[in-house]
Design a protein around this motif. Structure first.
Motif, PDB file in Angstrom:
ATOM      1  N   SER A  23     -11.563  27.245  -6.192  1.00 40.15           N
ATOM      2  CA  SER A  23     -11.552  26.810  -4.802  1.00 40.15           C
ATOM      3  C   SER A  23     -12.059  27.906  -3.877  1.00 40.15           C
ATOM      4  O   SER A  23     -11.808  29.091  -4.080  1.00 40.15           O
ATOM      5  CB  SER A  23     -10.129  26.424  -4.387  1.00 40.15           C
ATOM      6  N   THR A  24     -12.766  27.486  -2.831  1.00 39.46           N
ATOM      7  CA  THR A  24     -13.200  28.433  -1.805  1.00 39.46           C
ATOM      8  C   THR A  24     -12.185  28.526  -0.680  1.00 39.46           C
ATOM      9  O   THR A  24     -12.366  29.298   0.258  1.00 39.46           O
ATOM     10  CB  THR A  24     -14.565  28.010  -1.229  1.00 39.46           C
ATOM     11  N   GLU A  25     -11.100  27.755  -0.779  1.00 41.43           N
ATOM     12  CA  GLU A  25     -10.079  27.750   0.269  1.00 41.43           C
ATOM     13  C   GLU A  25      -8.987  28.780  -0.011  1.00 41.43           C
ATOM     14  O   GLU A  25      -7.803  28.532   0.212  1.00 41.43           O
ATOM     15  CB  GLU A  25      -9.485  26.350   0.392  1.00 41.43           C
ATOM     16  N   VAL A  26      -9.383  29.937  -0.518  1.00 37.95           N
ATOM     17  CA  VAL A  26      -8.463  31.037  -0.788  1.00 37.95           C
ATOM     18  C   VAL A  26      -9.091  32.316  -0.249  1.00 37.95           C
ATOM     19  O   VAL A  26     -10.277  32.353   0.061  1.00 37.95           O
ATOM     20  CB  VAL A  26      -8.168  31.183  -2.301  1.00 37.95           C
ATOM     21  N   THR A  27      -8.294  33.369  -0.175  1.00 35.52           N
ATOM     22  CA  THR A  27      -8.799  34.673   0.232  1.00 35.52           C
ATOM     23  C   THR A  27      -8.920  35.538  -1.007  1.00 35.52           C
ATOM     24  O   THR A  27      -7.916  35.954  -1.590  1.00 35.52           O
ATOM     25  CB  THR A  27      -7.849  35.335   1.251  1.00 35.52           C
ATOM     26  N   GLU A  28     -10.147  35.777  -1.426  1.00 38.01           N
ATOM     27  CA  GLU A  28     -10.370  36.574  -2.626  1.00 38.01           C
ATOM     28  C   GLU A  28     -10.024  38.035  -2.358  1.00 38.01           C
ATOM     29  O   GLU A  28     -10.360  38.579  -1.302  1.00 38.01           O
ATOM     30  CB  GLU A  28     -11.814  36.437  -3.084  1.00 38.01           C
ATOM     31  N   ILE A  29      -9.356  38.648  -3.322  1.00 38.61           N
ATOM     32  CA  ILE A  29      -9.007  40.066  -3.232  1.00 38.61           C
ATOM     33  C   ILE A  29     -10.139  40.834  -3.901  1.00 38.61           C
ATOM     34  O   ILE A  29     -10.310  40.768  -5.119  1.00 38.61           O
ATOM     35  CB  ILE A  29      -7.654  40.360  -3.915  1.00 38.61           C
ATOM     36  N   THR A  30     -10.913  41.556  -3.112  1.00 36.58           N
ATOM     37  CA  THR A  30     -12.116  42.210  -3.632  1.00 36.58           C
ATOM     38  C   THR A  30     -11.867  43.649  -4.077  1.00 36.58           C
ATOM     39  O   THR A  30     -12.726  44.249  -4.702  1.00 36.58           O
ATOM     40  CB  THR A  30     -13.226  42.204  -2.567  1.00 36.58           C
ATOM     41  N   TYR A  31     -10.711  44.193  -3.779  1.00 33.79           N
ATOM     42  CA  TYR A  31     -10.425  45.581  -4.107  1.00 33.79           C
ATOM     43  C   TYR A  31      -9.535  45.700  -5.356  1.00 33.79           C
ATOM     44  O   TYR A  31      -8.549  46.427  -5.378  1.00 33.79           O
ATOM     45  CB  TYR A  31      -9.806  46.309  -2.901  1.00 33.79           C
ATOM     46  N   VAL A  32      -9.940  44.974  -6.408  1.00 33.04           N
ATOM     47  CA  VAL A  32      -9.236  45.061  -7.696  1.00 33.04           C
ATOM     48  C   VAL A  32     -10.237  45.375  -8.795  1.00 33.04           C
ATOM     49  O   VAL A  32     -11.430  45.124  -8.665  1.00 33.04           O
ATOM     50  CB  VAL A  32      -8.484  43.760  -8.043  1.00 33.04           C
ATOM     51  N   GLU A  33      -9.712  45.902  -9.878  1.00 31.05           N
ATOM     52  CA  GLU A  33     -10.519  46.202 -11.056  1.00 31.05           C
ATOM     53  C   GLU A  33      -9.797  45.650 -12.280  1.00 31.05           C
ATOM     54  O   GLU A  33      -8.627  45.960 -12.495  1.00 31.05           O
ATOM     55  CB  GLU A  33     -10.684  47.717 -11.173  1.00 31.05           C
ATOM     56  N   PHE A  34     -10.503  44.823 -13.057  1.00 30.63           N
ATOM     57  CA  PHE A  34      -9.966  44.277 -14.296  1.00 30.63           C
ATOM     58  C   PHE A  34     -10.355  45.188 -15.452  1.00 30.63           C
ATOM     59  O   PHE A  34     -11.486  45.680 -15.502  1.00 30.63           O
ATOM     60  CB  PHE A  34     -10.518  42.871 -14.548  1.00 30.63           C
ATOM     61  N   SER A  35      -9.442  45.398 -16.397  1.00 35.03           N
ATOM     62  CA  SER A  35      -9.737  46.237 -17.560  1.00 35.03           C
ATOM     63  C   SER A  35      -8.906  45.798 -18.757  1.00 35.03           C
ATOM     64  O   SER A  35      -7.992  44.978 -18.621  1.00 35.03           O
ATOM     65  CB  SER A  35      -9.475  47.711 -17.241  1.00 35.03           C
ATOM     66  N   GLN A  36      -9.221  46.371 -19.914  1.00 38.35           N
ATOM     67  CA  GLN A  36      -8.502  46.132 -21.164  1.00 38.35           C
ATOM     68  C   GLN A  36      -8.301  44.639 -21.426  1.00 38.35           C
ATOM     69  O   GLN A  36      -7.211  44.191 -21.789  1.00 38.35           O
ATOM     70  CB  GLN A  36      -7.158  46.871 -21.164  1.00 38.35           C
ATOM     71  N   ILE A  37      -9.364  43.875 -21.257  1.00 42.41           N
ATOM     72  CA  ILE A  37      -9.274  42.421 -21.386  1.00 42.41           C
ATOM     73  C   ILE A  37      -9.453  42.016 -22.846  1.00 42.41           C
ATOM     74  O   ILE A  37     -10.377  42.464 -23.518  1.00 42.41           O
ATOM     75  CB  ILE A  37     -10.324  41.736 -20.495  1.00 42.41           C
ATOM     76  N   ASN A  38      -8.555  41.175 -23.313  1.00 46.12           N
ATOM     77  CA  ASN A  38      -8.610  40.628 -24.671  1.00 46.12           C
ATOM     78  C   ASN A  38      -8.471  39.122 -24.589  1.00 46.12           C
ATOM     79  O   ASN A  38      -7.822  38.599 -23.683  1.00 46.12           O
ATOM     80  CB  ASN A  38      -7.480  41.194 -25.532  1.00 46.12           C
TER      81      ASN A  38
END
Length: 130
Positions: A23-38
């Motif tokens: 949805s575009t009706e949310v406020t995306e948090i742009t100051y995050v970093e994803f890591s160690q994804i499995n």
């Protein structure tokens, strides 16, 4: 009695509207970093796990917030199988991290057998506030 049933149906429809993946009706948090994804297929659902870090020097992510992703049949990302999100109930201050998990399973009326997709993948990973 019918009136109560109609109210319950309408309430569930409007409640579901707020949980639409992508949805575009949310406020995306742009100051995050994803890591160690499995990612895993346990035979009943697809699961994606990882870490997320608030990389802002000044902003806190307030509780509660969401992480979502979408699931695809393979790396071409042409066949989208579905999407899911999870709610994080803790705030993250600057430079703090947490661990998250998202599970997606086909609905009970679905004809999708997840074992038919051994090369499945995920994408469109994002964090957002409602």
């Amino acid at each position: 009695m019918k009136f109560i049933y109609i109210i319950l149906v309408l309430a569930s429809i409007f409640a579901c509207k707020n949980n639409i993946i992508g949805s575009t009706e949310v406020t995306e948090i742009t100051y995050v970093e994803f890591s160690q994804i499995n990612n895993y297929n346990n035979g009943a659902w697809f699961e994606v796990t990882g870490h997320i870090k608030n990389i802002s020097a000044t902003q806190t992510i307030p509780s509660s917030w969401h992480i979502e992703c979408q699931f695809y049949a393979d790396d071409t990302k042409v066949l989208k199988l579905g999407g899911e999100n999870t709610i994080v109930y803790i705030p993250l201050e600057s430079e703090q991290s947490t661990i998250w998990t998202i599970r997606w399973l086909p609905g009970t009326n679905s004809n999708i057998n997840i074992n038919d997709f051994p090369d499945w993948t995920y994408d469109d990973l994002r964090a957002y506030l409602k």
